[in-house]
Design a protein around this motif. Structure first.
Motif, short mmCIF file in Angstrom:
data_model
loop_
_atom_site.label_atom_id
_atom_site.label_comp_id
_atom_site.label_asym_id
_atom_site.label_seq_id
_atom_site.Cartn_x
_atom_site.Cartn_y
_atom_site.Cartn_z
N SER A 78 -29.61 28.69 -5.44
CA SER A 78 -29.51 29.82 -6.38
C SER A 78 -28.60 29.60 -7.59
CB SER A 78 -29.03 31.07 -5.63
OG SER A 78 -27.73 30.87 -5.07
N LEU A 79 -27.73 28.59 -7.58
CA LEU A 79 -26.75 28.45 -8.64
C LEU A 79 -27.02 27.25 -9.55
CD1 LEU A 79 -23.44 29.27 -6.70
CD2 LEU A 79 -24.70 30.76 -8.27
N THR A 80 -27.01 27.48 -10.83
CA THR A 80 -27.08 26.51 -11.93
C THR A 80 -28.37 25.70 -11.93
OG1 THR A 80 -24.67 26.37 -12.04
CG2 THR A 80 -25.90 24.64 -13.12
N THR A 81 -28.51 24.74 -11.03
CA THR A 81 -29.70 23.87 -11.05
C THR A 81 -30.99 24.67 -10.95
OG1 THR A 81 -28.51 21.95 -10.20
CG2 THR A 81 -30.89 22.00 -9.87
N PRO A 82 -31.15 25.60 -9.99
CA PRO A 82 -32.39 26.39 -9.94
C PRO A 82 -32.61 27.23 -11.20
CG PRO A 82 -31.17 26.59 -7.88
CD PRO A 82 -30.27 25.90 -8.85
N ALA A 83 -31.52 27.75 -11.77
CA ALA A 83 -31.64 28.55 -12.99
C ALA A 83 -32.16 27.70 -14.15
CB ALA A 83 -30.29 29.17 -13.34
N HIS A 84 -31.65 26.49 -14.27
CA HIS A 84 -32.11 25.59 -15.33
C HIS A 84 -33.56 25.17 -15.10
CE1 HIS A 84 -27.68 24.34 -16.30
NE2 HIS A 84 -27.94 25.60 -16.56
N ILE A 85 -33.93 24.96 -13.84
CA ILE A 85 -35.32 24.62 -13.52
C ILE A 85 -36.24 25.76 -13.91
CG2 ILE A 85 -36.91 24.21 -11.60
CD1 ILE A 85 -34.67 22.59 -10.27
N LEU A 86 -35.83 26.99 -13.63
CA LEU A 86 -36.68 28.13 -13.97
C LEU A 86 -36.86 28.26 -15.48
CD1 LEU A 86 -36.99 31.46 -12.26
CD2 LEU A 86 -36.60 31.53 -14.71
N LEU A 87 -35.80 28.05 -16.24
CA LEU A 87 -35.92 28.11 -17.70
C LEU A 87 -36.85 27.02 -18.20
CD1 LEU A 87 -32.20 28.83 -18.67
CD2 LEU A 87 -34.12 30.42 -18.82
N ASN A 88 -36.80 25.85 -17.56
CA ASN A 88 -37.71 24.77 -17.93
C ASN A 88 -39.15 25.11 -17.58
OD1 ASN A 88 -39.05 21.97 -16.71
ND2 ASN A 88 -38.10 21.75 -18.72
N GLU A 89 -39.37 25.82 -16.48
CA GLU A 89 -40.71 26.26 -16.12
C GLU A 89 -41.31 27.14 -17.20
OE1 GLU A 89 -39.99 26.45 -11.25
OE2 GLU A 89 -40.36 28.27 -12.42
N ILE A 90 -40.46 27.94 -17.83
CA ILE A 90 -40.92 28.88 -18.85
C ILE A 90 -41.10 28.21 -20.20
CG2 ILE A 90 -40.35 31.00 -20.11
CD1 ILE A 90 -38.71 31.85 -17.65
N ALA A 91 -40.14 27.37 -20.59
CA ALA A 91 -40.11 26.86 -21.97
C ALA A 91 -40.24 25.35 -22.08
CB ALA A 91 -38.84 27.33 -22.66
N GLY A 92 -40.29 24.62 -20.97
CA GLY A 92 -40.38 23.16 -21.07
C GLY A 92 -39.18 22.57 -21.78
N ARG A 93 -39.42 21.58 -22.64
CA ARG A 93 -38.31 20.92 -23.33
C ARG A 93 -37.65 21.81 -24.37
NH1 ARG A 93 -41.41 15.24 -23.50
NH2 ARG A 93 -40.45 14.35 -21.64
N LYS A 94 -38.25 22.97 -24.66
CA LYS A 94 -37.62 23.92 -25.57
C LYS A 94 -36.59 24.79 -24.86
CE LYS A 94 -41.68 24.17 -28.60
NZ LYS A 94 -42.73 25.04 -29.17
N ALA A 95 -36.33 24.51 -23.61
CA ALA A 95 -35.39 25.32 -22.83
C ALA A 95 -33.93 24.97 -23.14
CB ALA A 95 -35.64 25.15 -21.34
N ALA A 96 -33.67 23.97 -23.95
CA ALA A 96 -32.29 23.52 -24.18
C ALA A 96 -31.41 24.63 -24.72
CB ALA A 96 -32.28 22.33 -25.15
N VAL A 153 -34.64 15.58 -22.25
CA VAL A 153 -35.13 14.59 -23.21
C VAL A 153 -36.20 13.70 -22.58
CG1 VAL A 153 -34.45 12.65 -24.68
CG2 VAL A 153 -32.92 14.61 -24.43
N PHE A 154 -36.06 13.45 -21.28
CA PHE A 154 -36.92 12.48 -20.62
C PHE A 154 -37.96 13.09 -19.68
CE2 PHE A 154 -32.79 10.58 -21.51
CZ PHE A 154 -33.16 9.43 -22.21
N TYR A 155 -37.72 14.32 -19.22
CA TYR A 155 -38.60 14.92 -18.22
C TYR A 155 -39.06 16.30 -18.67
CZ TYR A 155 -36.13 11.42 -15.44
OH TYR A 155 -35.57 10.25 -14.99
N ASP A 156 -40.20 16.70 -18.16
CA ASP A 156 -40.71 18.04 -18.45
C ASP A 156 -41.33 18.62 -17.20
OD1 ASP A 156 -41.25 20.29 -19.86
OD2 ASP A 156 -42.76 19.41 -21.17
N LYS A 157 -41.26 19.96 -17.08
CA LYS A 157 -41.88 20.71 -15.99
C LYS A 157 -41.52 20.11 -14.63
CE LYS A 157 -43.81 23.61 -18.79
NZ LYS A 157 -43.38 25.00 -18.86
N GLY A 158 -42.51 19.66 -13.85
CA GLY A 158 -42.26 19.18 -12.49
C GLY A 158 -41.31 18.02 -12.44
N GLU A 159 -41.39 17.11 -13.41
CA GLU A 159 -40.48 15.97 -13.46
C GLU A 159 -39.03 16.44 -13.62
OE1 GLU A 159 -42.42 13.92 -16.77
OE2 GLU A 159 -42.63 12.20 -15.43
#
Length: 400
Positions: A117-135, A328-334
């Motif tokens: 639930s903390l930090t890593t999952p939150a960043h993964i969820l933002l990446n699910e929504i916006a991909g590399r634009k989640a920065a 920079v190097f990974y997107d979505k599932g990666e």
């Protein structure tokens, strides 16, 4: 989807995550304020109280790789919901503990919950929504969640005086269920079935696609994290060793958080021009410079203040770069897989660096601590420069 449309899509999840992550990290940080009360009540020493947080970080790191497949198969939202329920249970266990065994069991549950639930999952969820634009969203989340000490440490002090540390712990458990759980259930978007299937397929295809790059990312993040996580625990004692009196050390150390928050805000502004690797190189160079300045400060309050400003800027920016470098190097599932794997060494580093640096300072003095950290910082710069040459061409073109 155009830029304004994508920003609207990510705005509500960002607000939800900011509130819930602030609460989540604030809730597990309570020993920093009530450690003496806990030690007296549990009849253990203060070092044993803080060993609970070591168990927390080690467990977070150990669980992260196992959660990686869940993140890619069902998405971050259901994992975070389960983790929030576990957090409430873990806080309740800690509040009811009367022996070291039950105390550490509570932190073990909190560590597993934090991994979900903390930090890593939150960043993964933002990446699910916006991909590399989640920065930018990740930077915004780090900006808010970094205030947990500013908000929750005074709150913990206030509550503990009224209802004791056990009551405070139970109150935070209730907040996890009453506030965070509904936020995650109703405020986070569900991932559609097609996206899940595509991400799972990407996970299978790219399992070993970027191993060398991944290990460089891990090395760069771990080397810098060893310094920043360690310094977060020993900063006051380090400043005393460098010549400040206790009052000055406390005042200087307290001001550090403000500088770090400012640096995280700069990350949001510069996200369009610089990717995570570029920010990582610059921040690591500033961190290296700050350590050199402290080496030659010789007790000068002005030089130490300059060190704190430079260190605060670099450590604040690196806190965001830890999650934006993989973008920079990974997107979505990666990205989900990479970030989950990075969490293992990152959390273990955060667990071992404070005792290592404290032991080194006690036995050999602050010079030895600074020399070791300077070596780590220089090594991180070299690794990040290697990573720059491995960026995808489109990313390199944008930041050149």
């Amino acid at each position: 989807m155009n830029k304004s449309g994508s920003e609207r899509v990510i705005l509500l999840p960002l607000i939800v995550l900011s509130i819930a992550q602030l609460i989540g990290w604030g809730a597990v940080s309570f020993p920093a304020v009530v450690s003496r009360d806990m030690a007296a009540d549990l009849k253990i020493d203060i070092s044993t109280v803080f060993a609970g947080t070591t168990v927390f970080y080690v467990t977070m790191g150990a669980c992260a790789p196992f959660l990686s497949r869940l993140f890619t198969s069902i998405g971050a939202r259901p994992v975070m919901i389960a983790g929030t329920i576990m957090s409430a249970f873990g806080l309740t266990l800690v509040s009811l503990s009367h022996s070291p065994i039950s105390y550490f069991l509570g932190w073990l549950v909190l560590g597993a919950a934090g991994s979900a639930s903390l930090t890593t999952p939150a960043h993964i969820l933002l990446n699910e929504i916006a991909g590399r634009k989640a920065a930018r969203a990740i930077g915004g989340l780090a900006l808010v969640s970094g205030l947990f000490g500013t908000v929750f440490w005074p709150l913990t002090s206030f509550l503990s005086q009224d209802i004791g540390w056990r009551g405070t712990c139970q109150a935070y458990a209730a907040v996890m269920i009453v506030v965070c759980l509904p936020l995650y259930v109703f405020g986070l978007p569900r991932r559609n079935k097609a996206a899940v299937e595509i991400t799972a397929a990407t996970y299978r295809r790219s399992a070993k696609a970027h191993d060398r790059t991944f290990y460089l990312i891990v090395a760069a993040i771990a080397l810098n994290a060893f310094i920043t996580f360690g310094f977060s625990s020993i900063m006051i004692e380090l400043l005393k060793a460098e010549g400040l009196n206790p009052a000055q050390a406390l005042a200087y150390g307290s001001a550090l958080g403000i500088v770090q928050i400012f640096a995280r805000g700069l990350n949001i502004v510069g996200e369009k021009r610089w990717d995570g690797v570029t920010i990582g190189v610059a921040s690591s160079a500033i961190l290296c410079l700050s350590l050199i300045i402290l080496q030659v400060a010789q007790g000068s309050a002005t030089a130490i203040a300059i060190f704190l400003v430079l260190y605060g800027v670099s450590s604040g920016a690196l806190a965001v770069a830890r999650s934006t470098i993989p973008l920079v190097f990974y997107d979505k599932g990666e990205f989900a897989k990479a970030l989950s794997r990075i969490a293992l060494p990152l959390n273990w580093i955060s667990a071992i660096s404070p005792p290592v640096l404290i032991s080194l300072m006690t036995s050999l003095g602050s010079r030895a601590v600074l020399m070791l950290c300077l070596l780590c910082s220089c090594s991180a710069i070299l690794v990040l420069l290697l990573l720059r040459s491995r960026r995808p061409m489109s990313e390199a073109a944008v930041t050149s």
